[in-house]
Motif scaffolding. Sequence first.
Motif, short mmCIF file in Angstrom:
data_model
loop_
_atom_site.label_atom_id
_atom_site.label_comp_id
_atom_site.label_asym_id
_atom_site.label_seq_id
_atom_site.Cartn_x
_atom_site.Cartn_y
_atom_site.Cartn_z
N ILE A 100 6.85 3.44 -1.96
CA ILE A 100 5.66 3.62 -1.11
C ILE A 100 5.91 4.65 0.00
O ILE A 100 5.30 4.60 1.06
N TRP A 123 -7.40 6.50 -0.17
CA TRP A 123 -7.59 5.81 1.11
C TRP A 123 -9.04 5.37 1.32
O TRP A 123 -9.29 4.29 1.86
N TYR A 142 -2.72 2.21 7.90
CA TYR A 142 -2.66 1.43 9.13
C TYR A 142 -3.14 2.28 10.31
O TYR A 142 -3.97 1.86 11.12
N LEU A 160 -2.44 3.81 -2.58
CA LEU A 160 -3.60 2.95 -2.34
C LEU A 160 -4.55 2.79 -3.53
O LEU A 160 -5.71 2.42 -3.38
N ASN A 175 2.79 4.72 7.03
CA ASN A 175 1.67 3.85 7.41
C ASN A 175 0.32 4.57 7.59
O ASN A 175 -0.41 4.26 8.54
N GLY A 217 0.82 -1.22 0.00
CA GLY A 217 0.00 0.00 0.00
C GLY A 217 0.84 1.26 0.00
O GLY A 217 1.66 1.47 0.90
N GLY A 218 0.67 2.10 -1.02
CA GLY A 218 1.34 3.40 -1.10
C GLY A 218 0.27 4.47 -1.23
O GLY A 218 -0.31 4.92 -0.25
N GLN A 274 1.77 -1.92 4.65
CA GLN A 274 2.52 -0.67 4.54
C GLN A 274 3.83 -0.76 5.33
O GLN A 274 3.95 -1.57 6.26
N GLN A 310 1.41 -3.41 9.13
CA GLN A 310 2.62 -2.62 8.87
C GLN A 310 3.85 -3.46 9.18
O GLN A 310 3.79 -4.36 10.03
#
Length: 459
Positions: free
Chosen positions: A323, A331, A300, A263, A297, A260-261, A292, A347
């Motif tokens: 990322i 998001w 997260y 997203l 994060n 996930g970056g 992440q 994470q």
Amino acid sequence: MVLPQIDRALAQENHLVRCIMCGKVTRELAVDFRCANCGELLEVEFPAWASAPSDGGDRLKAVWRERRTSNSPLDTSGVWRFREMLPALSDWSHVITLREGNTPLYDLPGCAKAGGLDHLQAKHQGMNPTGSFKDTGMTVAISFARQNDFKWVACASTGNTSASMAAYAARAGMRSLVLIPAGQIAWGKLSQSLDYGALTCQLRTDFDGCVRVLNEIIRRYPIYLLNSVNPYRLEGQKTAAIELLEQLKWHVPDHTVVPGGNLGNNSALGKAFLEMKQLGIVDRVPKISVIQAEGANPLYRTVHERYGRELVSVEAETLATAIRIGRPASWRKSLRVLEQTHGCVEQVSEAEIAIAKAEIGADGVGCEPASAVTLAGLKKLVKSGFIGRNESVVLILTGHVLKDPEYTIRFHRGDLSIPRMADDKFRTLTQSQRKTPIVLDDSADAVLHALEAEDKRRD
Ligand code: F0G
């Protein structure tokens, strides 16, 4: 301020574009691809699918299989082969393709063992033409840019989107503008954007700062935005999920694990799985989990600190530069996918990423650091019991191992400095994984000596 409009994006209406928040259907897309009503992101919807075919998708599966024997450019693309699931262009000759998609699904026996699973597979999206999953979305979005007669395309990027955009713009005969954070992207990616001829600007800021600047530029200059807020990009990225299920003979895995970056990617894959279920192509979806880096994060923290109600943005910091994103655009889309597929967000630390990357390399596959978060996250999800030992799991590897050779070389030489960990401790932790290059005299004896020592170490 009234934003300039993109006039012909909806010329061929097998689809409409709807706001994910207020539900308003947009007839005229604004240049920032946001809802004119509430400012949220948009997504593509296919009204004809409301009445799903009764043949369980068999007709579609047969058409897609049949196209594998065709030599037409549309059919040899692993994206456009699935064009029934994509927004249609008014003229198919606008398609710009580099034969993207068609990426391998690998068994990872060593990684399975490291992760505590019986069996583990990875779909390697780094095997796309420019070495990352971005190509699958880029072919679709740039084809729409061409259909709308844009001369310029642009993106803010941590390196892979820019490499991909520059290549596809060059193929389309369009000009491309790249905004990247100065000194924070891997060399392989920067070199690509230069070679493909993009106007490459290294801004003295981070990725989130590049996004801010680009948002101003698109309001002041006729330029087509190719970040993943562009809903056409995510449509192309959906096809990795379709191709994956075809490779699995339409057996749905229990879990899919994605880095996930910004997203966009997990949102796109989730959309594809849910749409395939809606169409009766499959009868269930995998749990999609997002991993992440601890230093980047926001999703997260959004889930764990705010129960998904508002975004917690962060000052991002990670050696997995792809990322290194603190304010992810997608998001909300991502949260919706977590919810609808019953996945989770985890994470992982920098040391865990580095170790996982070496393990993926040791299975003869390799990937860039951002992709390795998947294996690092998987290990935690198995430990916590979220993923069972016998369950089927597919990791999505997003970038090629050659994207960031500096990271790999530094890891093996033992001079990769991990934030918040003493260098000695990290070197000890990774001792058995590191392969330091050996400098020898030009003598067969010297080489044979090294070879025998290696045999002794391994036997
Ligand atoms: N893995 C790699 C190799 C990436 O390049 C990216 C994103 C991601 C994972 C995360 O995907 O943003 O859809 O959640 N790279 C973007 C770029 C941001 O500019 O190349 P995401």
